[in-house]
Design an enzyme around this catalytic site. Structure first.
Site, PDB file in Angstrom:
ATOM      1  N   GLY A  26     -29.111 -42.395 -68.824  1.00 12.54           N
ATOM      2  CA  GLY A  26     -29.993 -42.056 -69.920  1.00 12.54           C
ATOM      3  C   GLY A  26     -31.177 -42.980 -70.030  1.00 12.54           C
ATOM      4  O   GLY A  26     -31.433 -43.814 -69.158  1.00 12.54           O
ATOM      5  N   LYS A  27     -31.886 -42.855 -71.133  1.00 12.85           N
ATOM      6  CA  LYS A  27     -33.110 -43.616 -71.343  1.00 12.85           C
ATOM      7  C   LYS A  27     -32.833 -45.090 -71.578  1.00 12.85           C
ATOM      8  O   LYS A  27     -33.713 -45.924 -71.379  1.00 12.85           O
ATOM      9  CB  LYS A  27     -33.886 -43.044 -72.530  1.00 12.85           C
ATOM     10  CG  LYS A  27     -33.112 -43.072 -73.841  1.00 12.85           C
ATOM     11  CD  LYS A  27     -33.894 -42.421 -74.955  1.00 12.85           C
ATOM     12  CE  LYS A  27     -33.087 -42.413 -76.256  1.00 12.85           C
ATOM     13  NZ  LYS A  27     -33.816 -41.779 -77.367  1.00 12.85           N
ATOM     14  N   GLU A  28     -31.618 -45.422 -71.994  1.00 11.59           N
ATOM     15  CA  GLU A  28     -31.330 -46.811 -72.331  1.00 11.59           C
ATOM     16  C   GLU A  28     -30.123 -47.380 -71.622  1.00 11.59           C
ATOM     17  O   GLU A  28     -29.880 -48.587 -71.664  1.00 11.59           O
ATOM     18  CB  GLU A  28     -31.110 -46.942 -73.835  1.00 11.59           C
ATOM     19  CG  GLU A  28     -29.907 -46.169 -74.333  1.00 11.59           C
ATOM     20  CD  GLU A  28     -29.862 -46.041 -75.829  1.00 11.59           C
ATOM     21  OE1 GLU A  28     -28.738 -45.873 -76.334  1.00 11.59           O
ATOM     22  OE2 GLU A  28     -30.913 -46.096 -76.480  1.00 11.59           O
ATOM     23  N   VAL A  31     -23.814 -44.637 -67.848  1.00 12.36           N
ATOM     24  CA  VAL A  31     -22.440 -44.524 -68.308  1.00 12.36           C
ATOM     25  C   VAL A  31     -21.546 -44.098 -67.144  1.00 12.36           C
ATOM     26  O   VAL A  31     -21.871 -43.159 -66.406  1.00 12.36           O
ATOM     27  CB  VAL A  31     -22.319 -43.504 -69.464  1.00 12.36           C
ATOM     28  CG1 VAL A  31     -20.872 -43.411 -69.938  1.00 12.36           C
ATOM     29  CG2 VAL A  31     -23.233 -43.914 -70.622  1.00 12.36           C
ATOM     30  N   LYS A  44     -20.374 -48.207 -70.670  1.00  9.40           N
ATOM     31  CA  LYS A  44     -21.813 -48.035 -70.883  1.00  9.40           C
ATOM     32  C   LYS A  44     -22.532 -49.319 -70.508  1.00  9.40           C
ATOM     33  O   LYS A  44     -22.331 -50.360 -71.131  1.00  9.40           O
ATOM     34  CB  LYS A  44     -22.090 -47.674 -72.347  1.00  9.40           C
ATOM     35  CG  LYS A  44     -23.549 -47.391 -72.648  1.00  9.40           C
ATOM     36  CD  LYS A  44     -23.718 -46.881 -74.071  1.00  9.40           C
ATOM     37  CE  LYS A  44     -25.173 -46.487 -74.366  1.00  9.40           C
ATOM     38  NZ  LYS A  44     -25.346 -45.907 -75.705  1.00  9.40           N
ATOM     39  N   VAL A 124     -15.003 -39.122 -74.678  1.00  4.82           N
ATOM     40  CA  VAL A 124     -14.899 -37.913 -75.496  1.00  4.82           C
ATOM     41  C   VAL A 124     -14.755 -36.713 -74.561  1.00  4.82           C
ATOM     42  O   VAL A 124     -15.553 -36.534 -73.642  1.00  4.82           O
ATOM     43  CB  VAL A 124     -16.143 -37.752 -76.391  1.00  4.82           C
ATOM     44  CG1 VAL A 124     -16.029 -36.490 -77.238  1.00  4.82           C
ATOM     45  CG2 VAL A 124     -16.316 -38.984 -77.282  1.00  4.82           C
ATOM     46  N   ASP A 168     -31.951 -41.904 -84.582  1.00  8.37           N
ATOM     47  CA  ASP A 168     -32.423 -41.136 -83.426  1.00  8.37           C
ATOM     48  C   ASP A 168     -31.500 -39.944 -83.192  1.00  8.37           C
ATOM     49  O   ASP A 168     -31.256 -39.535 -82.064  1.00  8.37           O
ATOM     50  CB  ASP A 168     -32.460 -42.025 -82.185  1.00  8.37           C
ATOM     51  CG  ASP A 168     -33.188 -41.370 -81.010  1.00  8.37           C
ATOM     52  OD1 ASP A 168     -34.151 -40.619 -81.250  1.00  8.37           O
ATOM     53  OD2 ASP A 168     -32.778 -41.600 -79.852  1.00  8.37           O
ATOM     54  N   ASN A 173     -27.888 -36.592 -78.720  1.00  5.92           N
ATOM     55  CA  ASN A 173     -27.016 -37.715 -79.066  1.00  5.92           C
ATOM     56  C   ASN A 173     -25.743 -37.247 -79.761  1.00  5.92           C
ATOM     57  O   ASN A 173     -25.159 -37.986 -80.548  1.00  5.92           O
ATOM     58  CB  ASN A 173     -27.764 -38.696 -79.978  1.00  5.92           C
ATOM     59  CG  ASN A 173     -28.915 -39.373 -79.247  1.00  5.92           C
ATOM     60  OD1 ASN A 173     -28.825 -39.616 -78.053  1.00  5.92           O
ATOM     61  ND2 ASN A 173     -29.985 -39.663 -79.953  1.00  5.92           N
ATOM     62  N   ASP A 185     -24.646 -42.850 -79.119  1.00  2.35           N
ATOM     63  CA  ASP A 185     -25.926 -43.555 -78.927  1.00  2.35           C
ATOM     64  C   ASP A 185     -26.451 -44.131 -80.238  1.00  2.35           C
ATOM     65  O   ASP A 185     -27.297 -43.539 -80.904  1.00  2.35           O
ATOM     66  CB  ASP A 185     -26.972 -42.631 -78.300  1.00  2.35           C
ATOM     67  CG  ASP A 185     -26.642 -42.272 -76.861  1.00  2.35           C
ATOM     68  OD1 ASP A 185     -25.783 -42.953 -76.269  1.00  2.35           O
ATOM     69  OD2 ASP A 185     -27.228 -41.315 -76.328  1.00  2.35           O
TER      70      ASP A 185
END
Length: 282
Positions: A26-28, A31, A44, A124, A168, A173, A185
């Site tokens: 992802g952007k940050e 995972v 993560k 999850v 966000d 998310n 997130d």
């Protein structure tokens, strides 16, 4: 698969047994699905600030606590030490929020450990036991859209009762687990009482939910739950069990031009981030 370098220390310390596969990038963060004893979990790995597309805006970091005044001064000056501490604070914000929200009964992944910039948490899953899809990857019936929207409003209220605003929240998310939506997130989560931008972020989070689910149940587009929720919170009467109306009568007053411009800028930034996420998922 070969163990990524950032996970090697956790393997050596016995926190992870094996790395199964990469789940997402992802952007940050990246995972991975990992095995820990008899359990399958997520690992993560937070990306360095220079590799992230999500900027640590002052709106999000306002009023975040640091351990001592030296760290605070270094962060304010932007020194190398300060940037390191700011990065650590950014990462620990999600960990703190996850533990806080899990204790409050909010539907978030259960956190298990945080070590060397890696967050170990619950995987999850969907009804087949596979990794649950993100909400943006799922087509919904009008009935499902209404049900999930109502369930998520309860989670937003439960978060706010715990003093947290996601900041966000969107279909990107939220995971759709076997028993309903799960919010993920949270590194940009803010303190509802201590951040001057919390109200604006809460309203945006709720509007994002309305706009997404409104694609499947158009009547939701006529609702206005955000101001109603915030008004209840400000008056100290917010409760996840409260029955919302979806309508709120605003009081007439002077227009906050600065706030309006900030909303426009936020909308542009959110649209740019949304387009980027769409590109990375294609």
């Amino acid at each position: 698969m070969k163990t990524p370098p950032r996970l090697q220390s956790l393997v050596e310390e016995g926190l992870i047994d094996t790395v199964v596969r990469q789940l997402m990038s992802g952007k940050e963060a990246m995972v991975y699905v990992v095995r820990c004893g008899d359990e399958t979990r997520c690992a993560k790995i937070y990306k360095e600030a220079t590799q992230r597309s999500f900027r640590q805006a002052v709106d999000y970091t306002e009023n975040r606590k640091v351990k001592n005044s030296r760290e605070a001064r270094a962060m304010a000056k932007g020194t190398r030490f300060g940037r390191e501490k700011q990065e650590a604070a950014w990462q620990s914000a999600e960990v703190d929020a996850l533990y806080r929200l899990a204790d409050a009964g909010v539907r978030v992944p259960k956190p298990h450990n945080f070590c060397d910039g890696v967050l170990l948490m619950e995987l999850v899953t969907d009804e087949h036991g596979d990794a649950a899809p993100r909400l943006n990857d799922v087509a919904l019936t009008p009935e499902q859209a209404r049900a999930h929207h109502a369930a998520l409003l309860i989670e937003v209220m439960r978060m706010l009762c715990a003093g947290v605003v996601h900041g966000d929240l969107s279909e990107f998310n939220i995971l759709l687990a076997e028993d309903g939506p799960v919010i993920i997130d949270l590194p940009q989560a803010v303190d509802a009482a201590g951040n001057n931008h919390a109200q604006r972020m809460l309203l945006r989070d709720v509007a994002n939910l309305r706009n997404f689910f409104g694609q499947f149940a158009p009547e939701l587009l006529q609702t206005d739950f955000g101001p109603e929720i915030w008004d209840l919170y400000q008056r100290g009467v917010l409760d996840p069990a409260v029955v919302l109306t979806g309508h709120f009568e605003r009081k007439a007053g002077a227009v906050d031009v600065g706030g309006l411009m900030r909303e426009i800028d936020d909308a542009r930034a959110e649209d740019a981030a949304r387009r980027l996420r769409m590109q990375t998922t294609q």
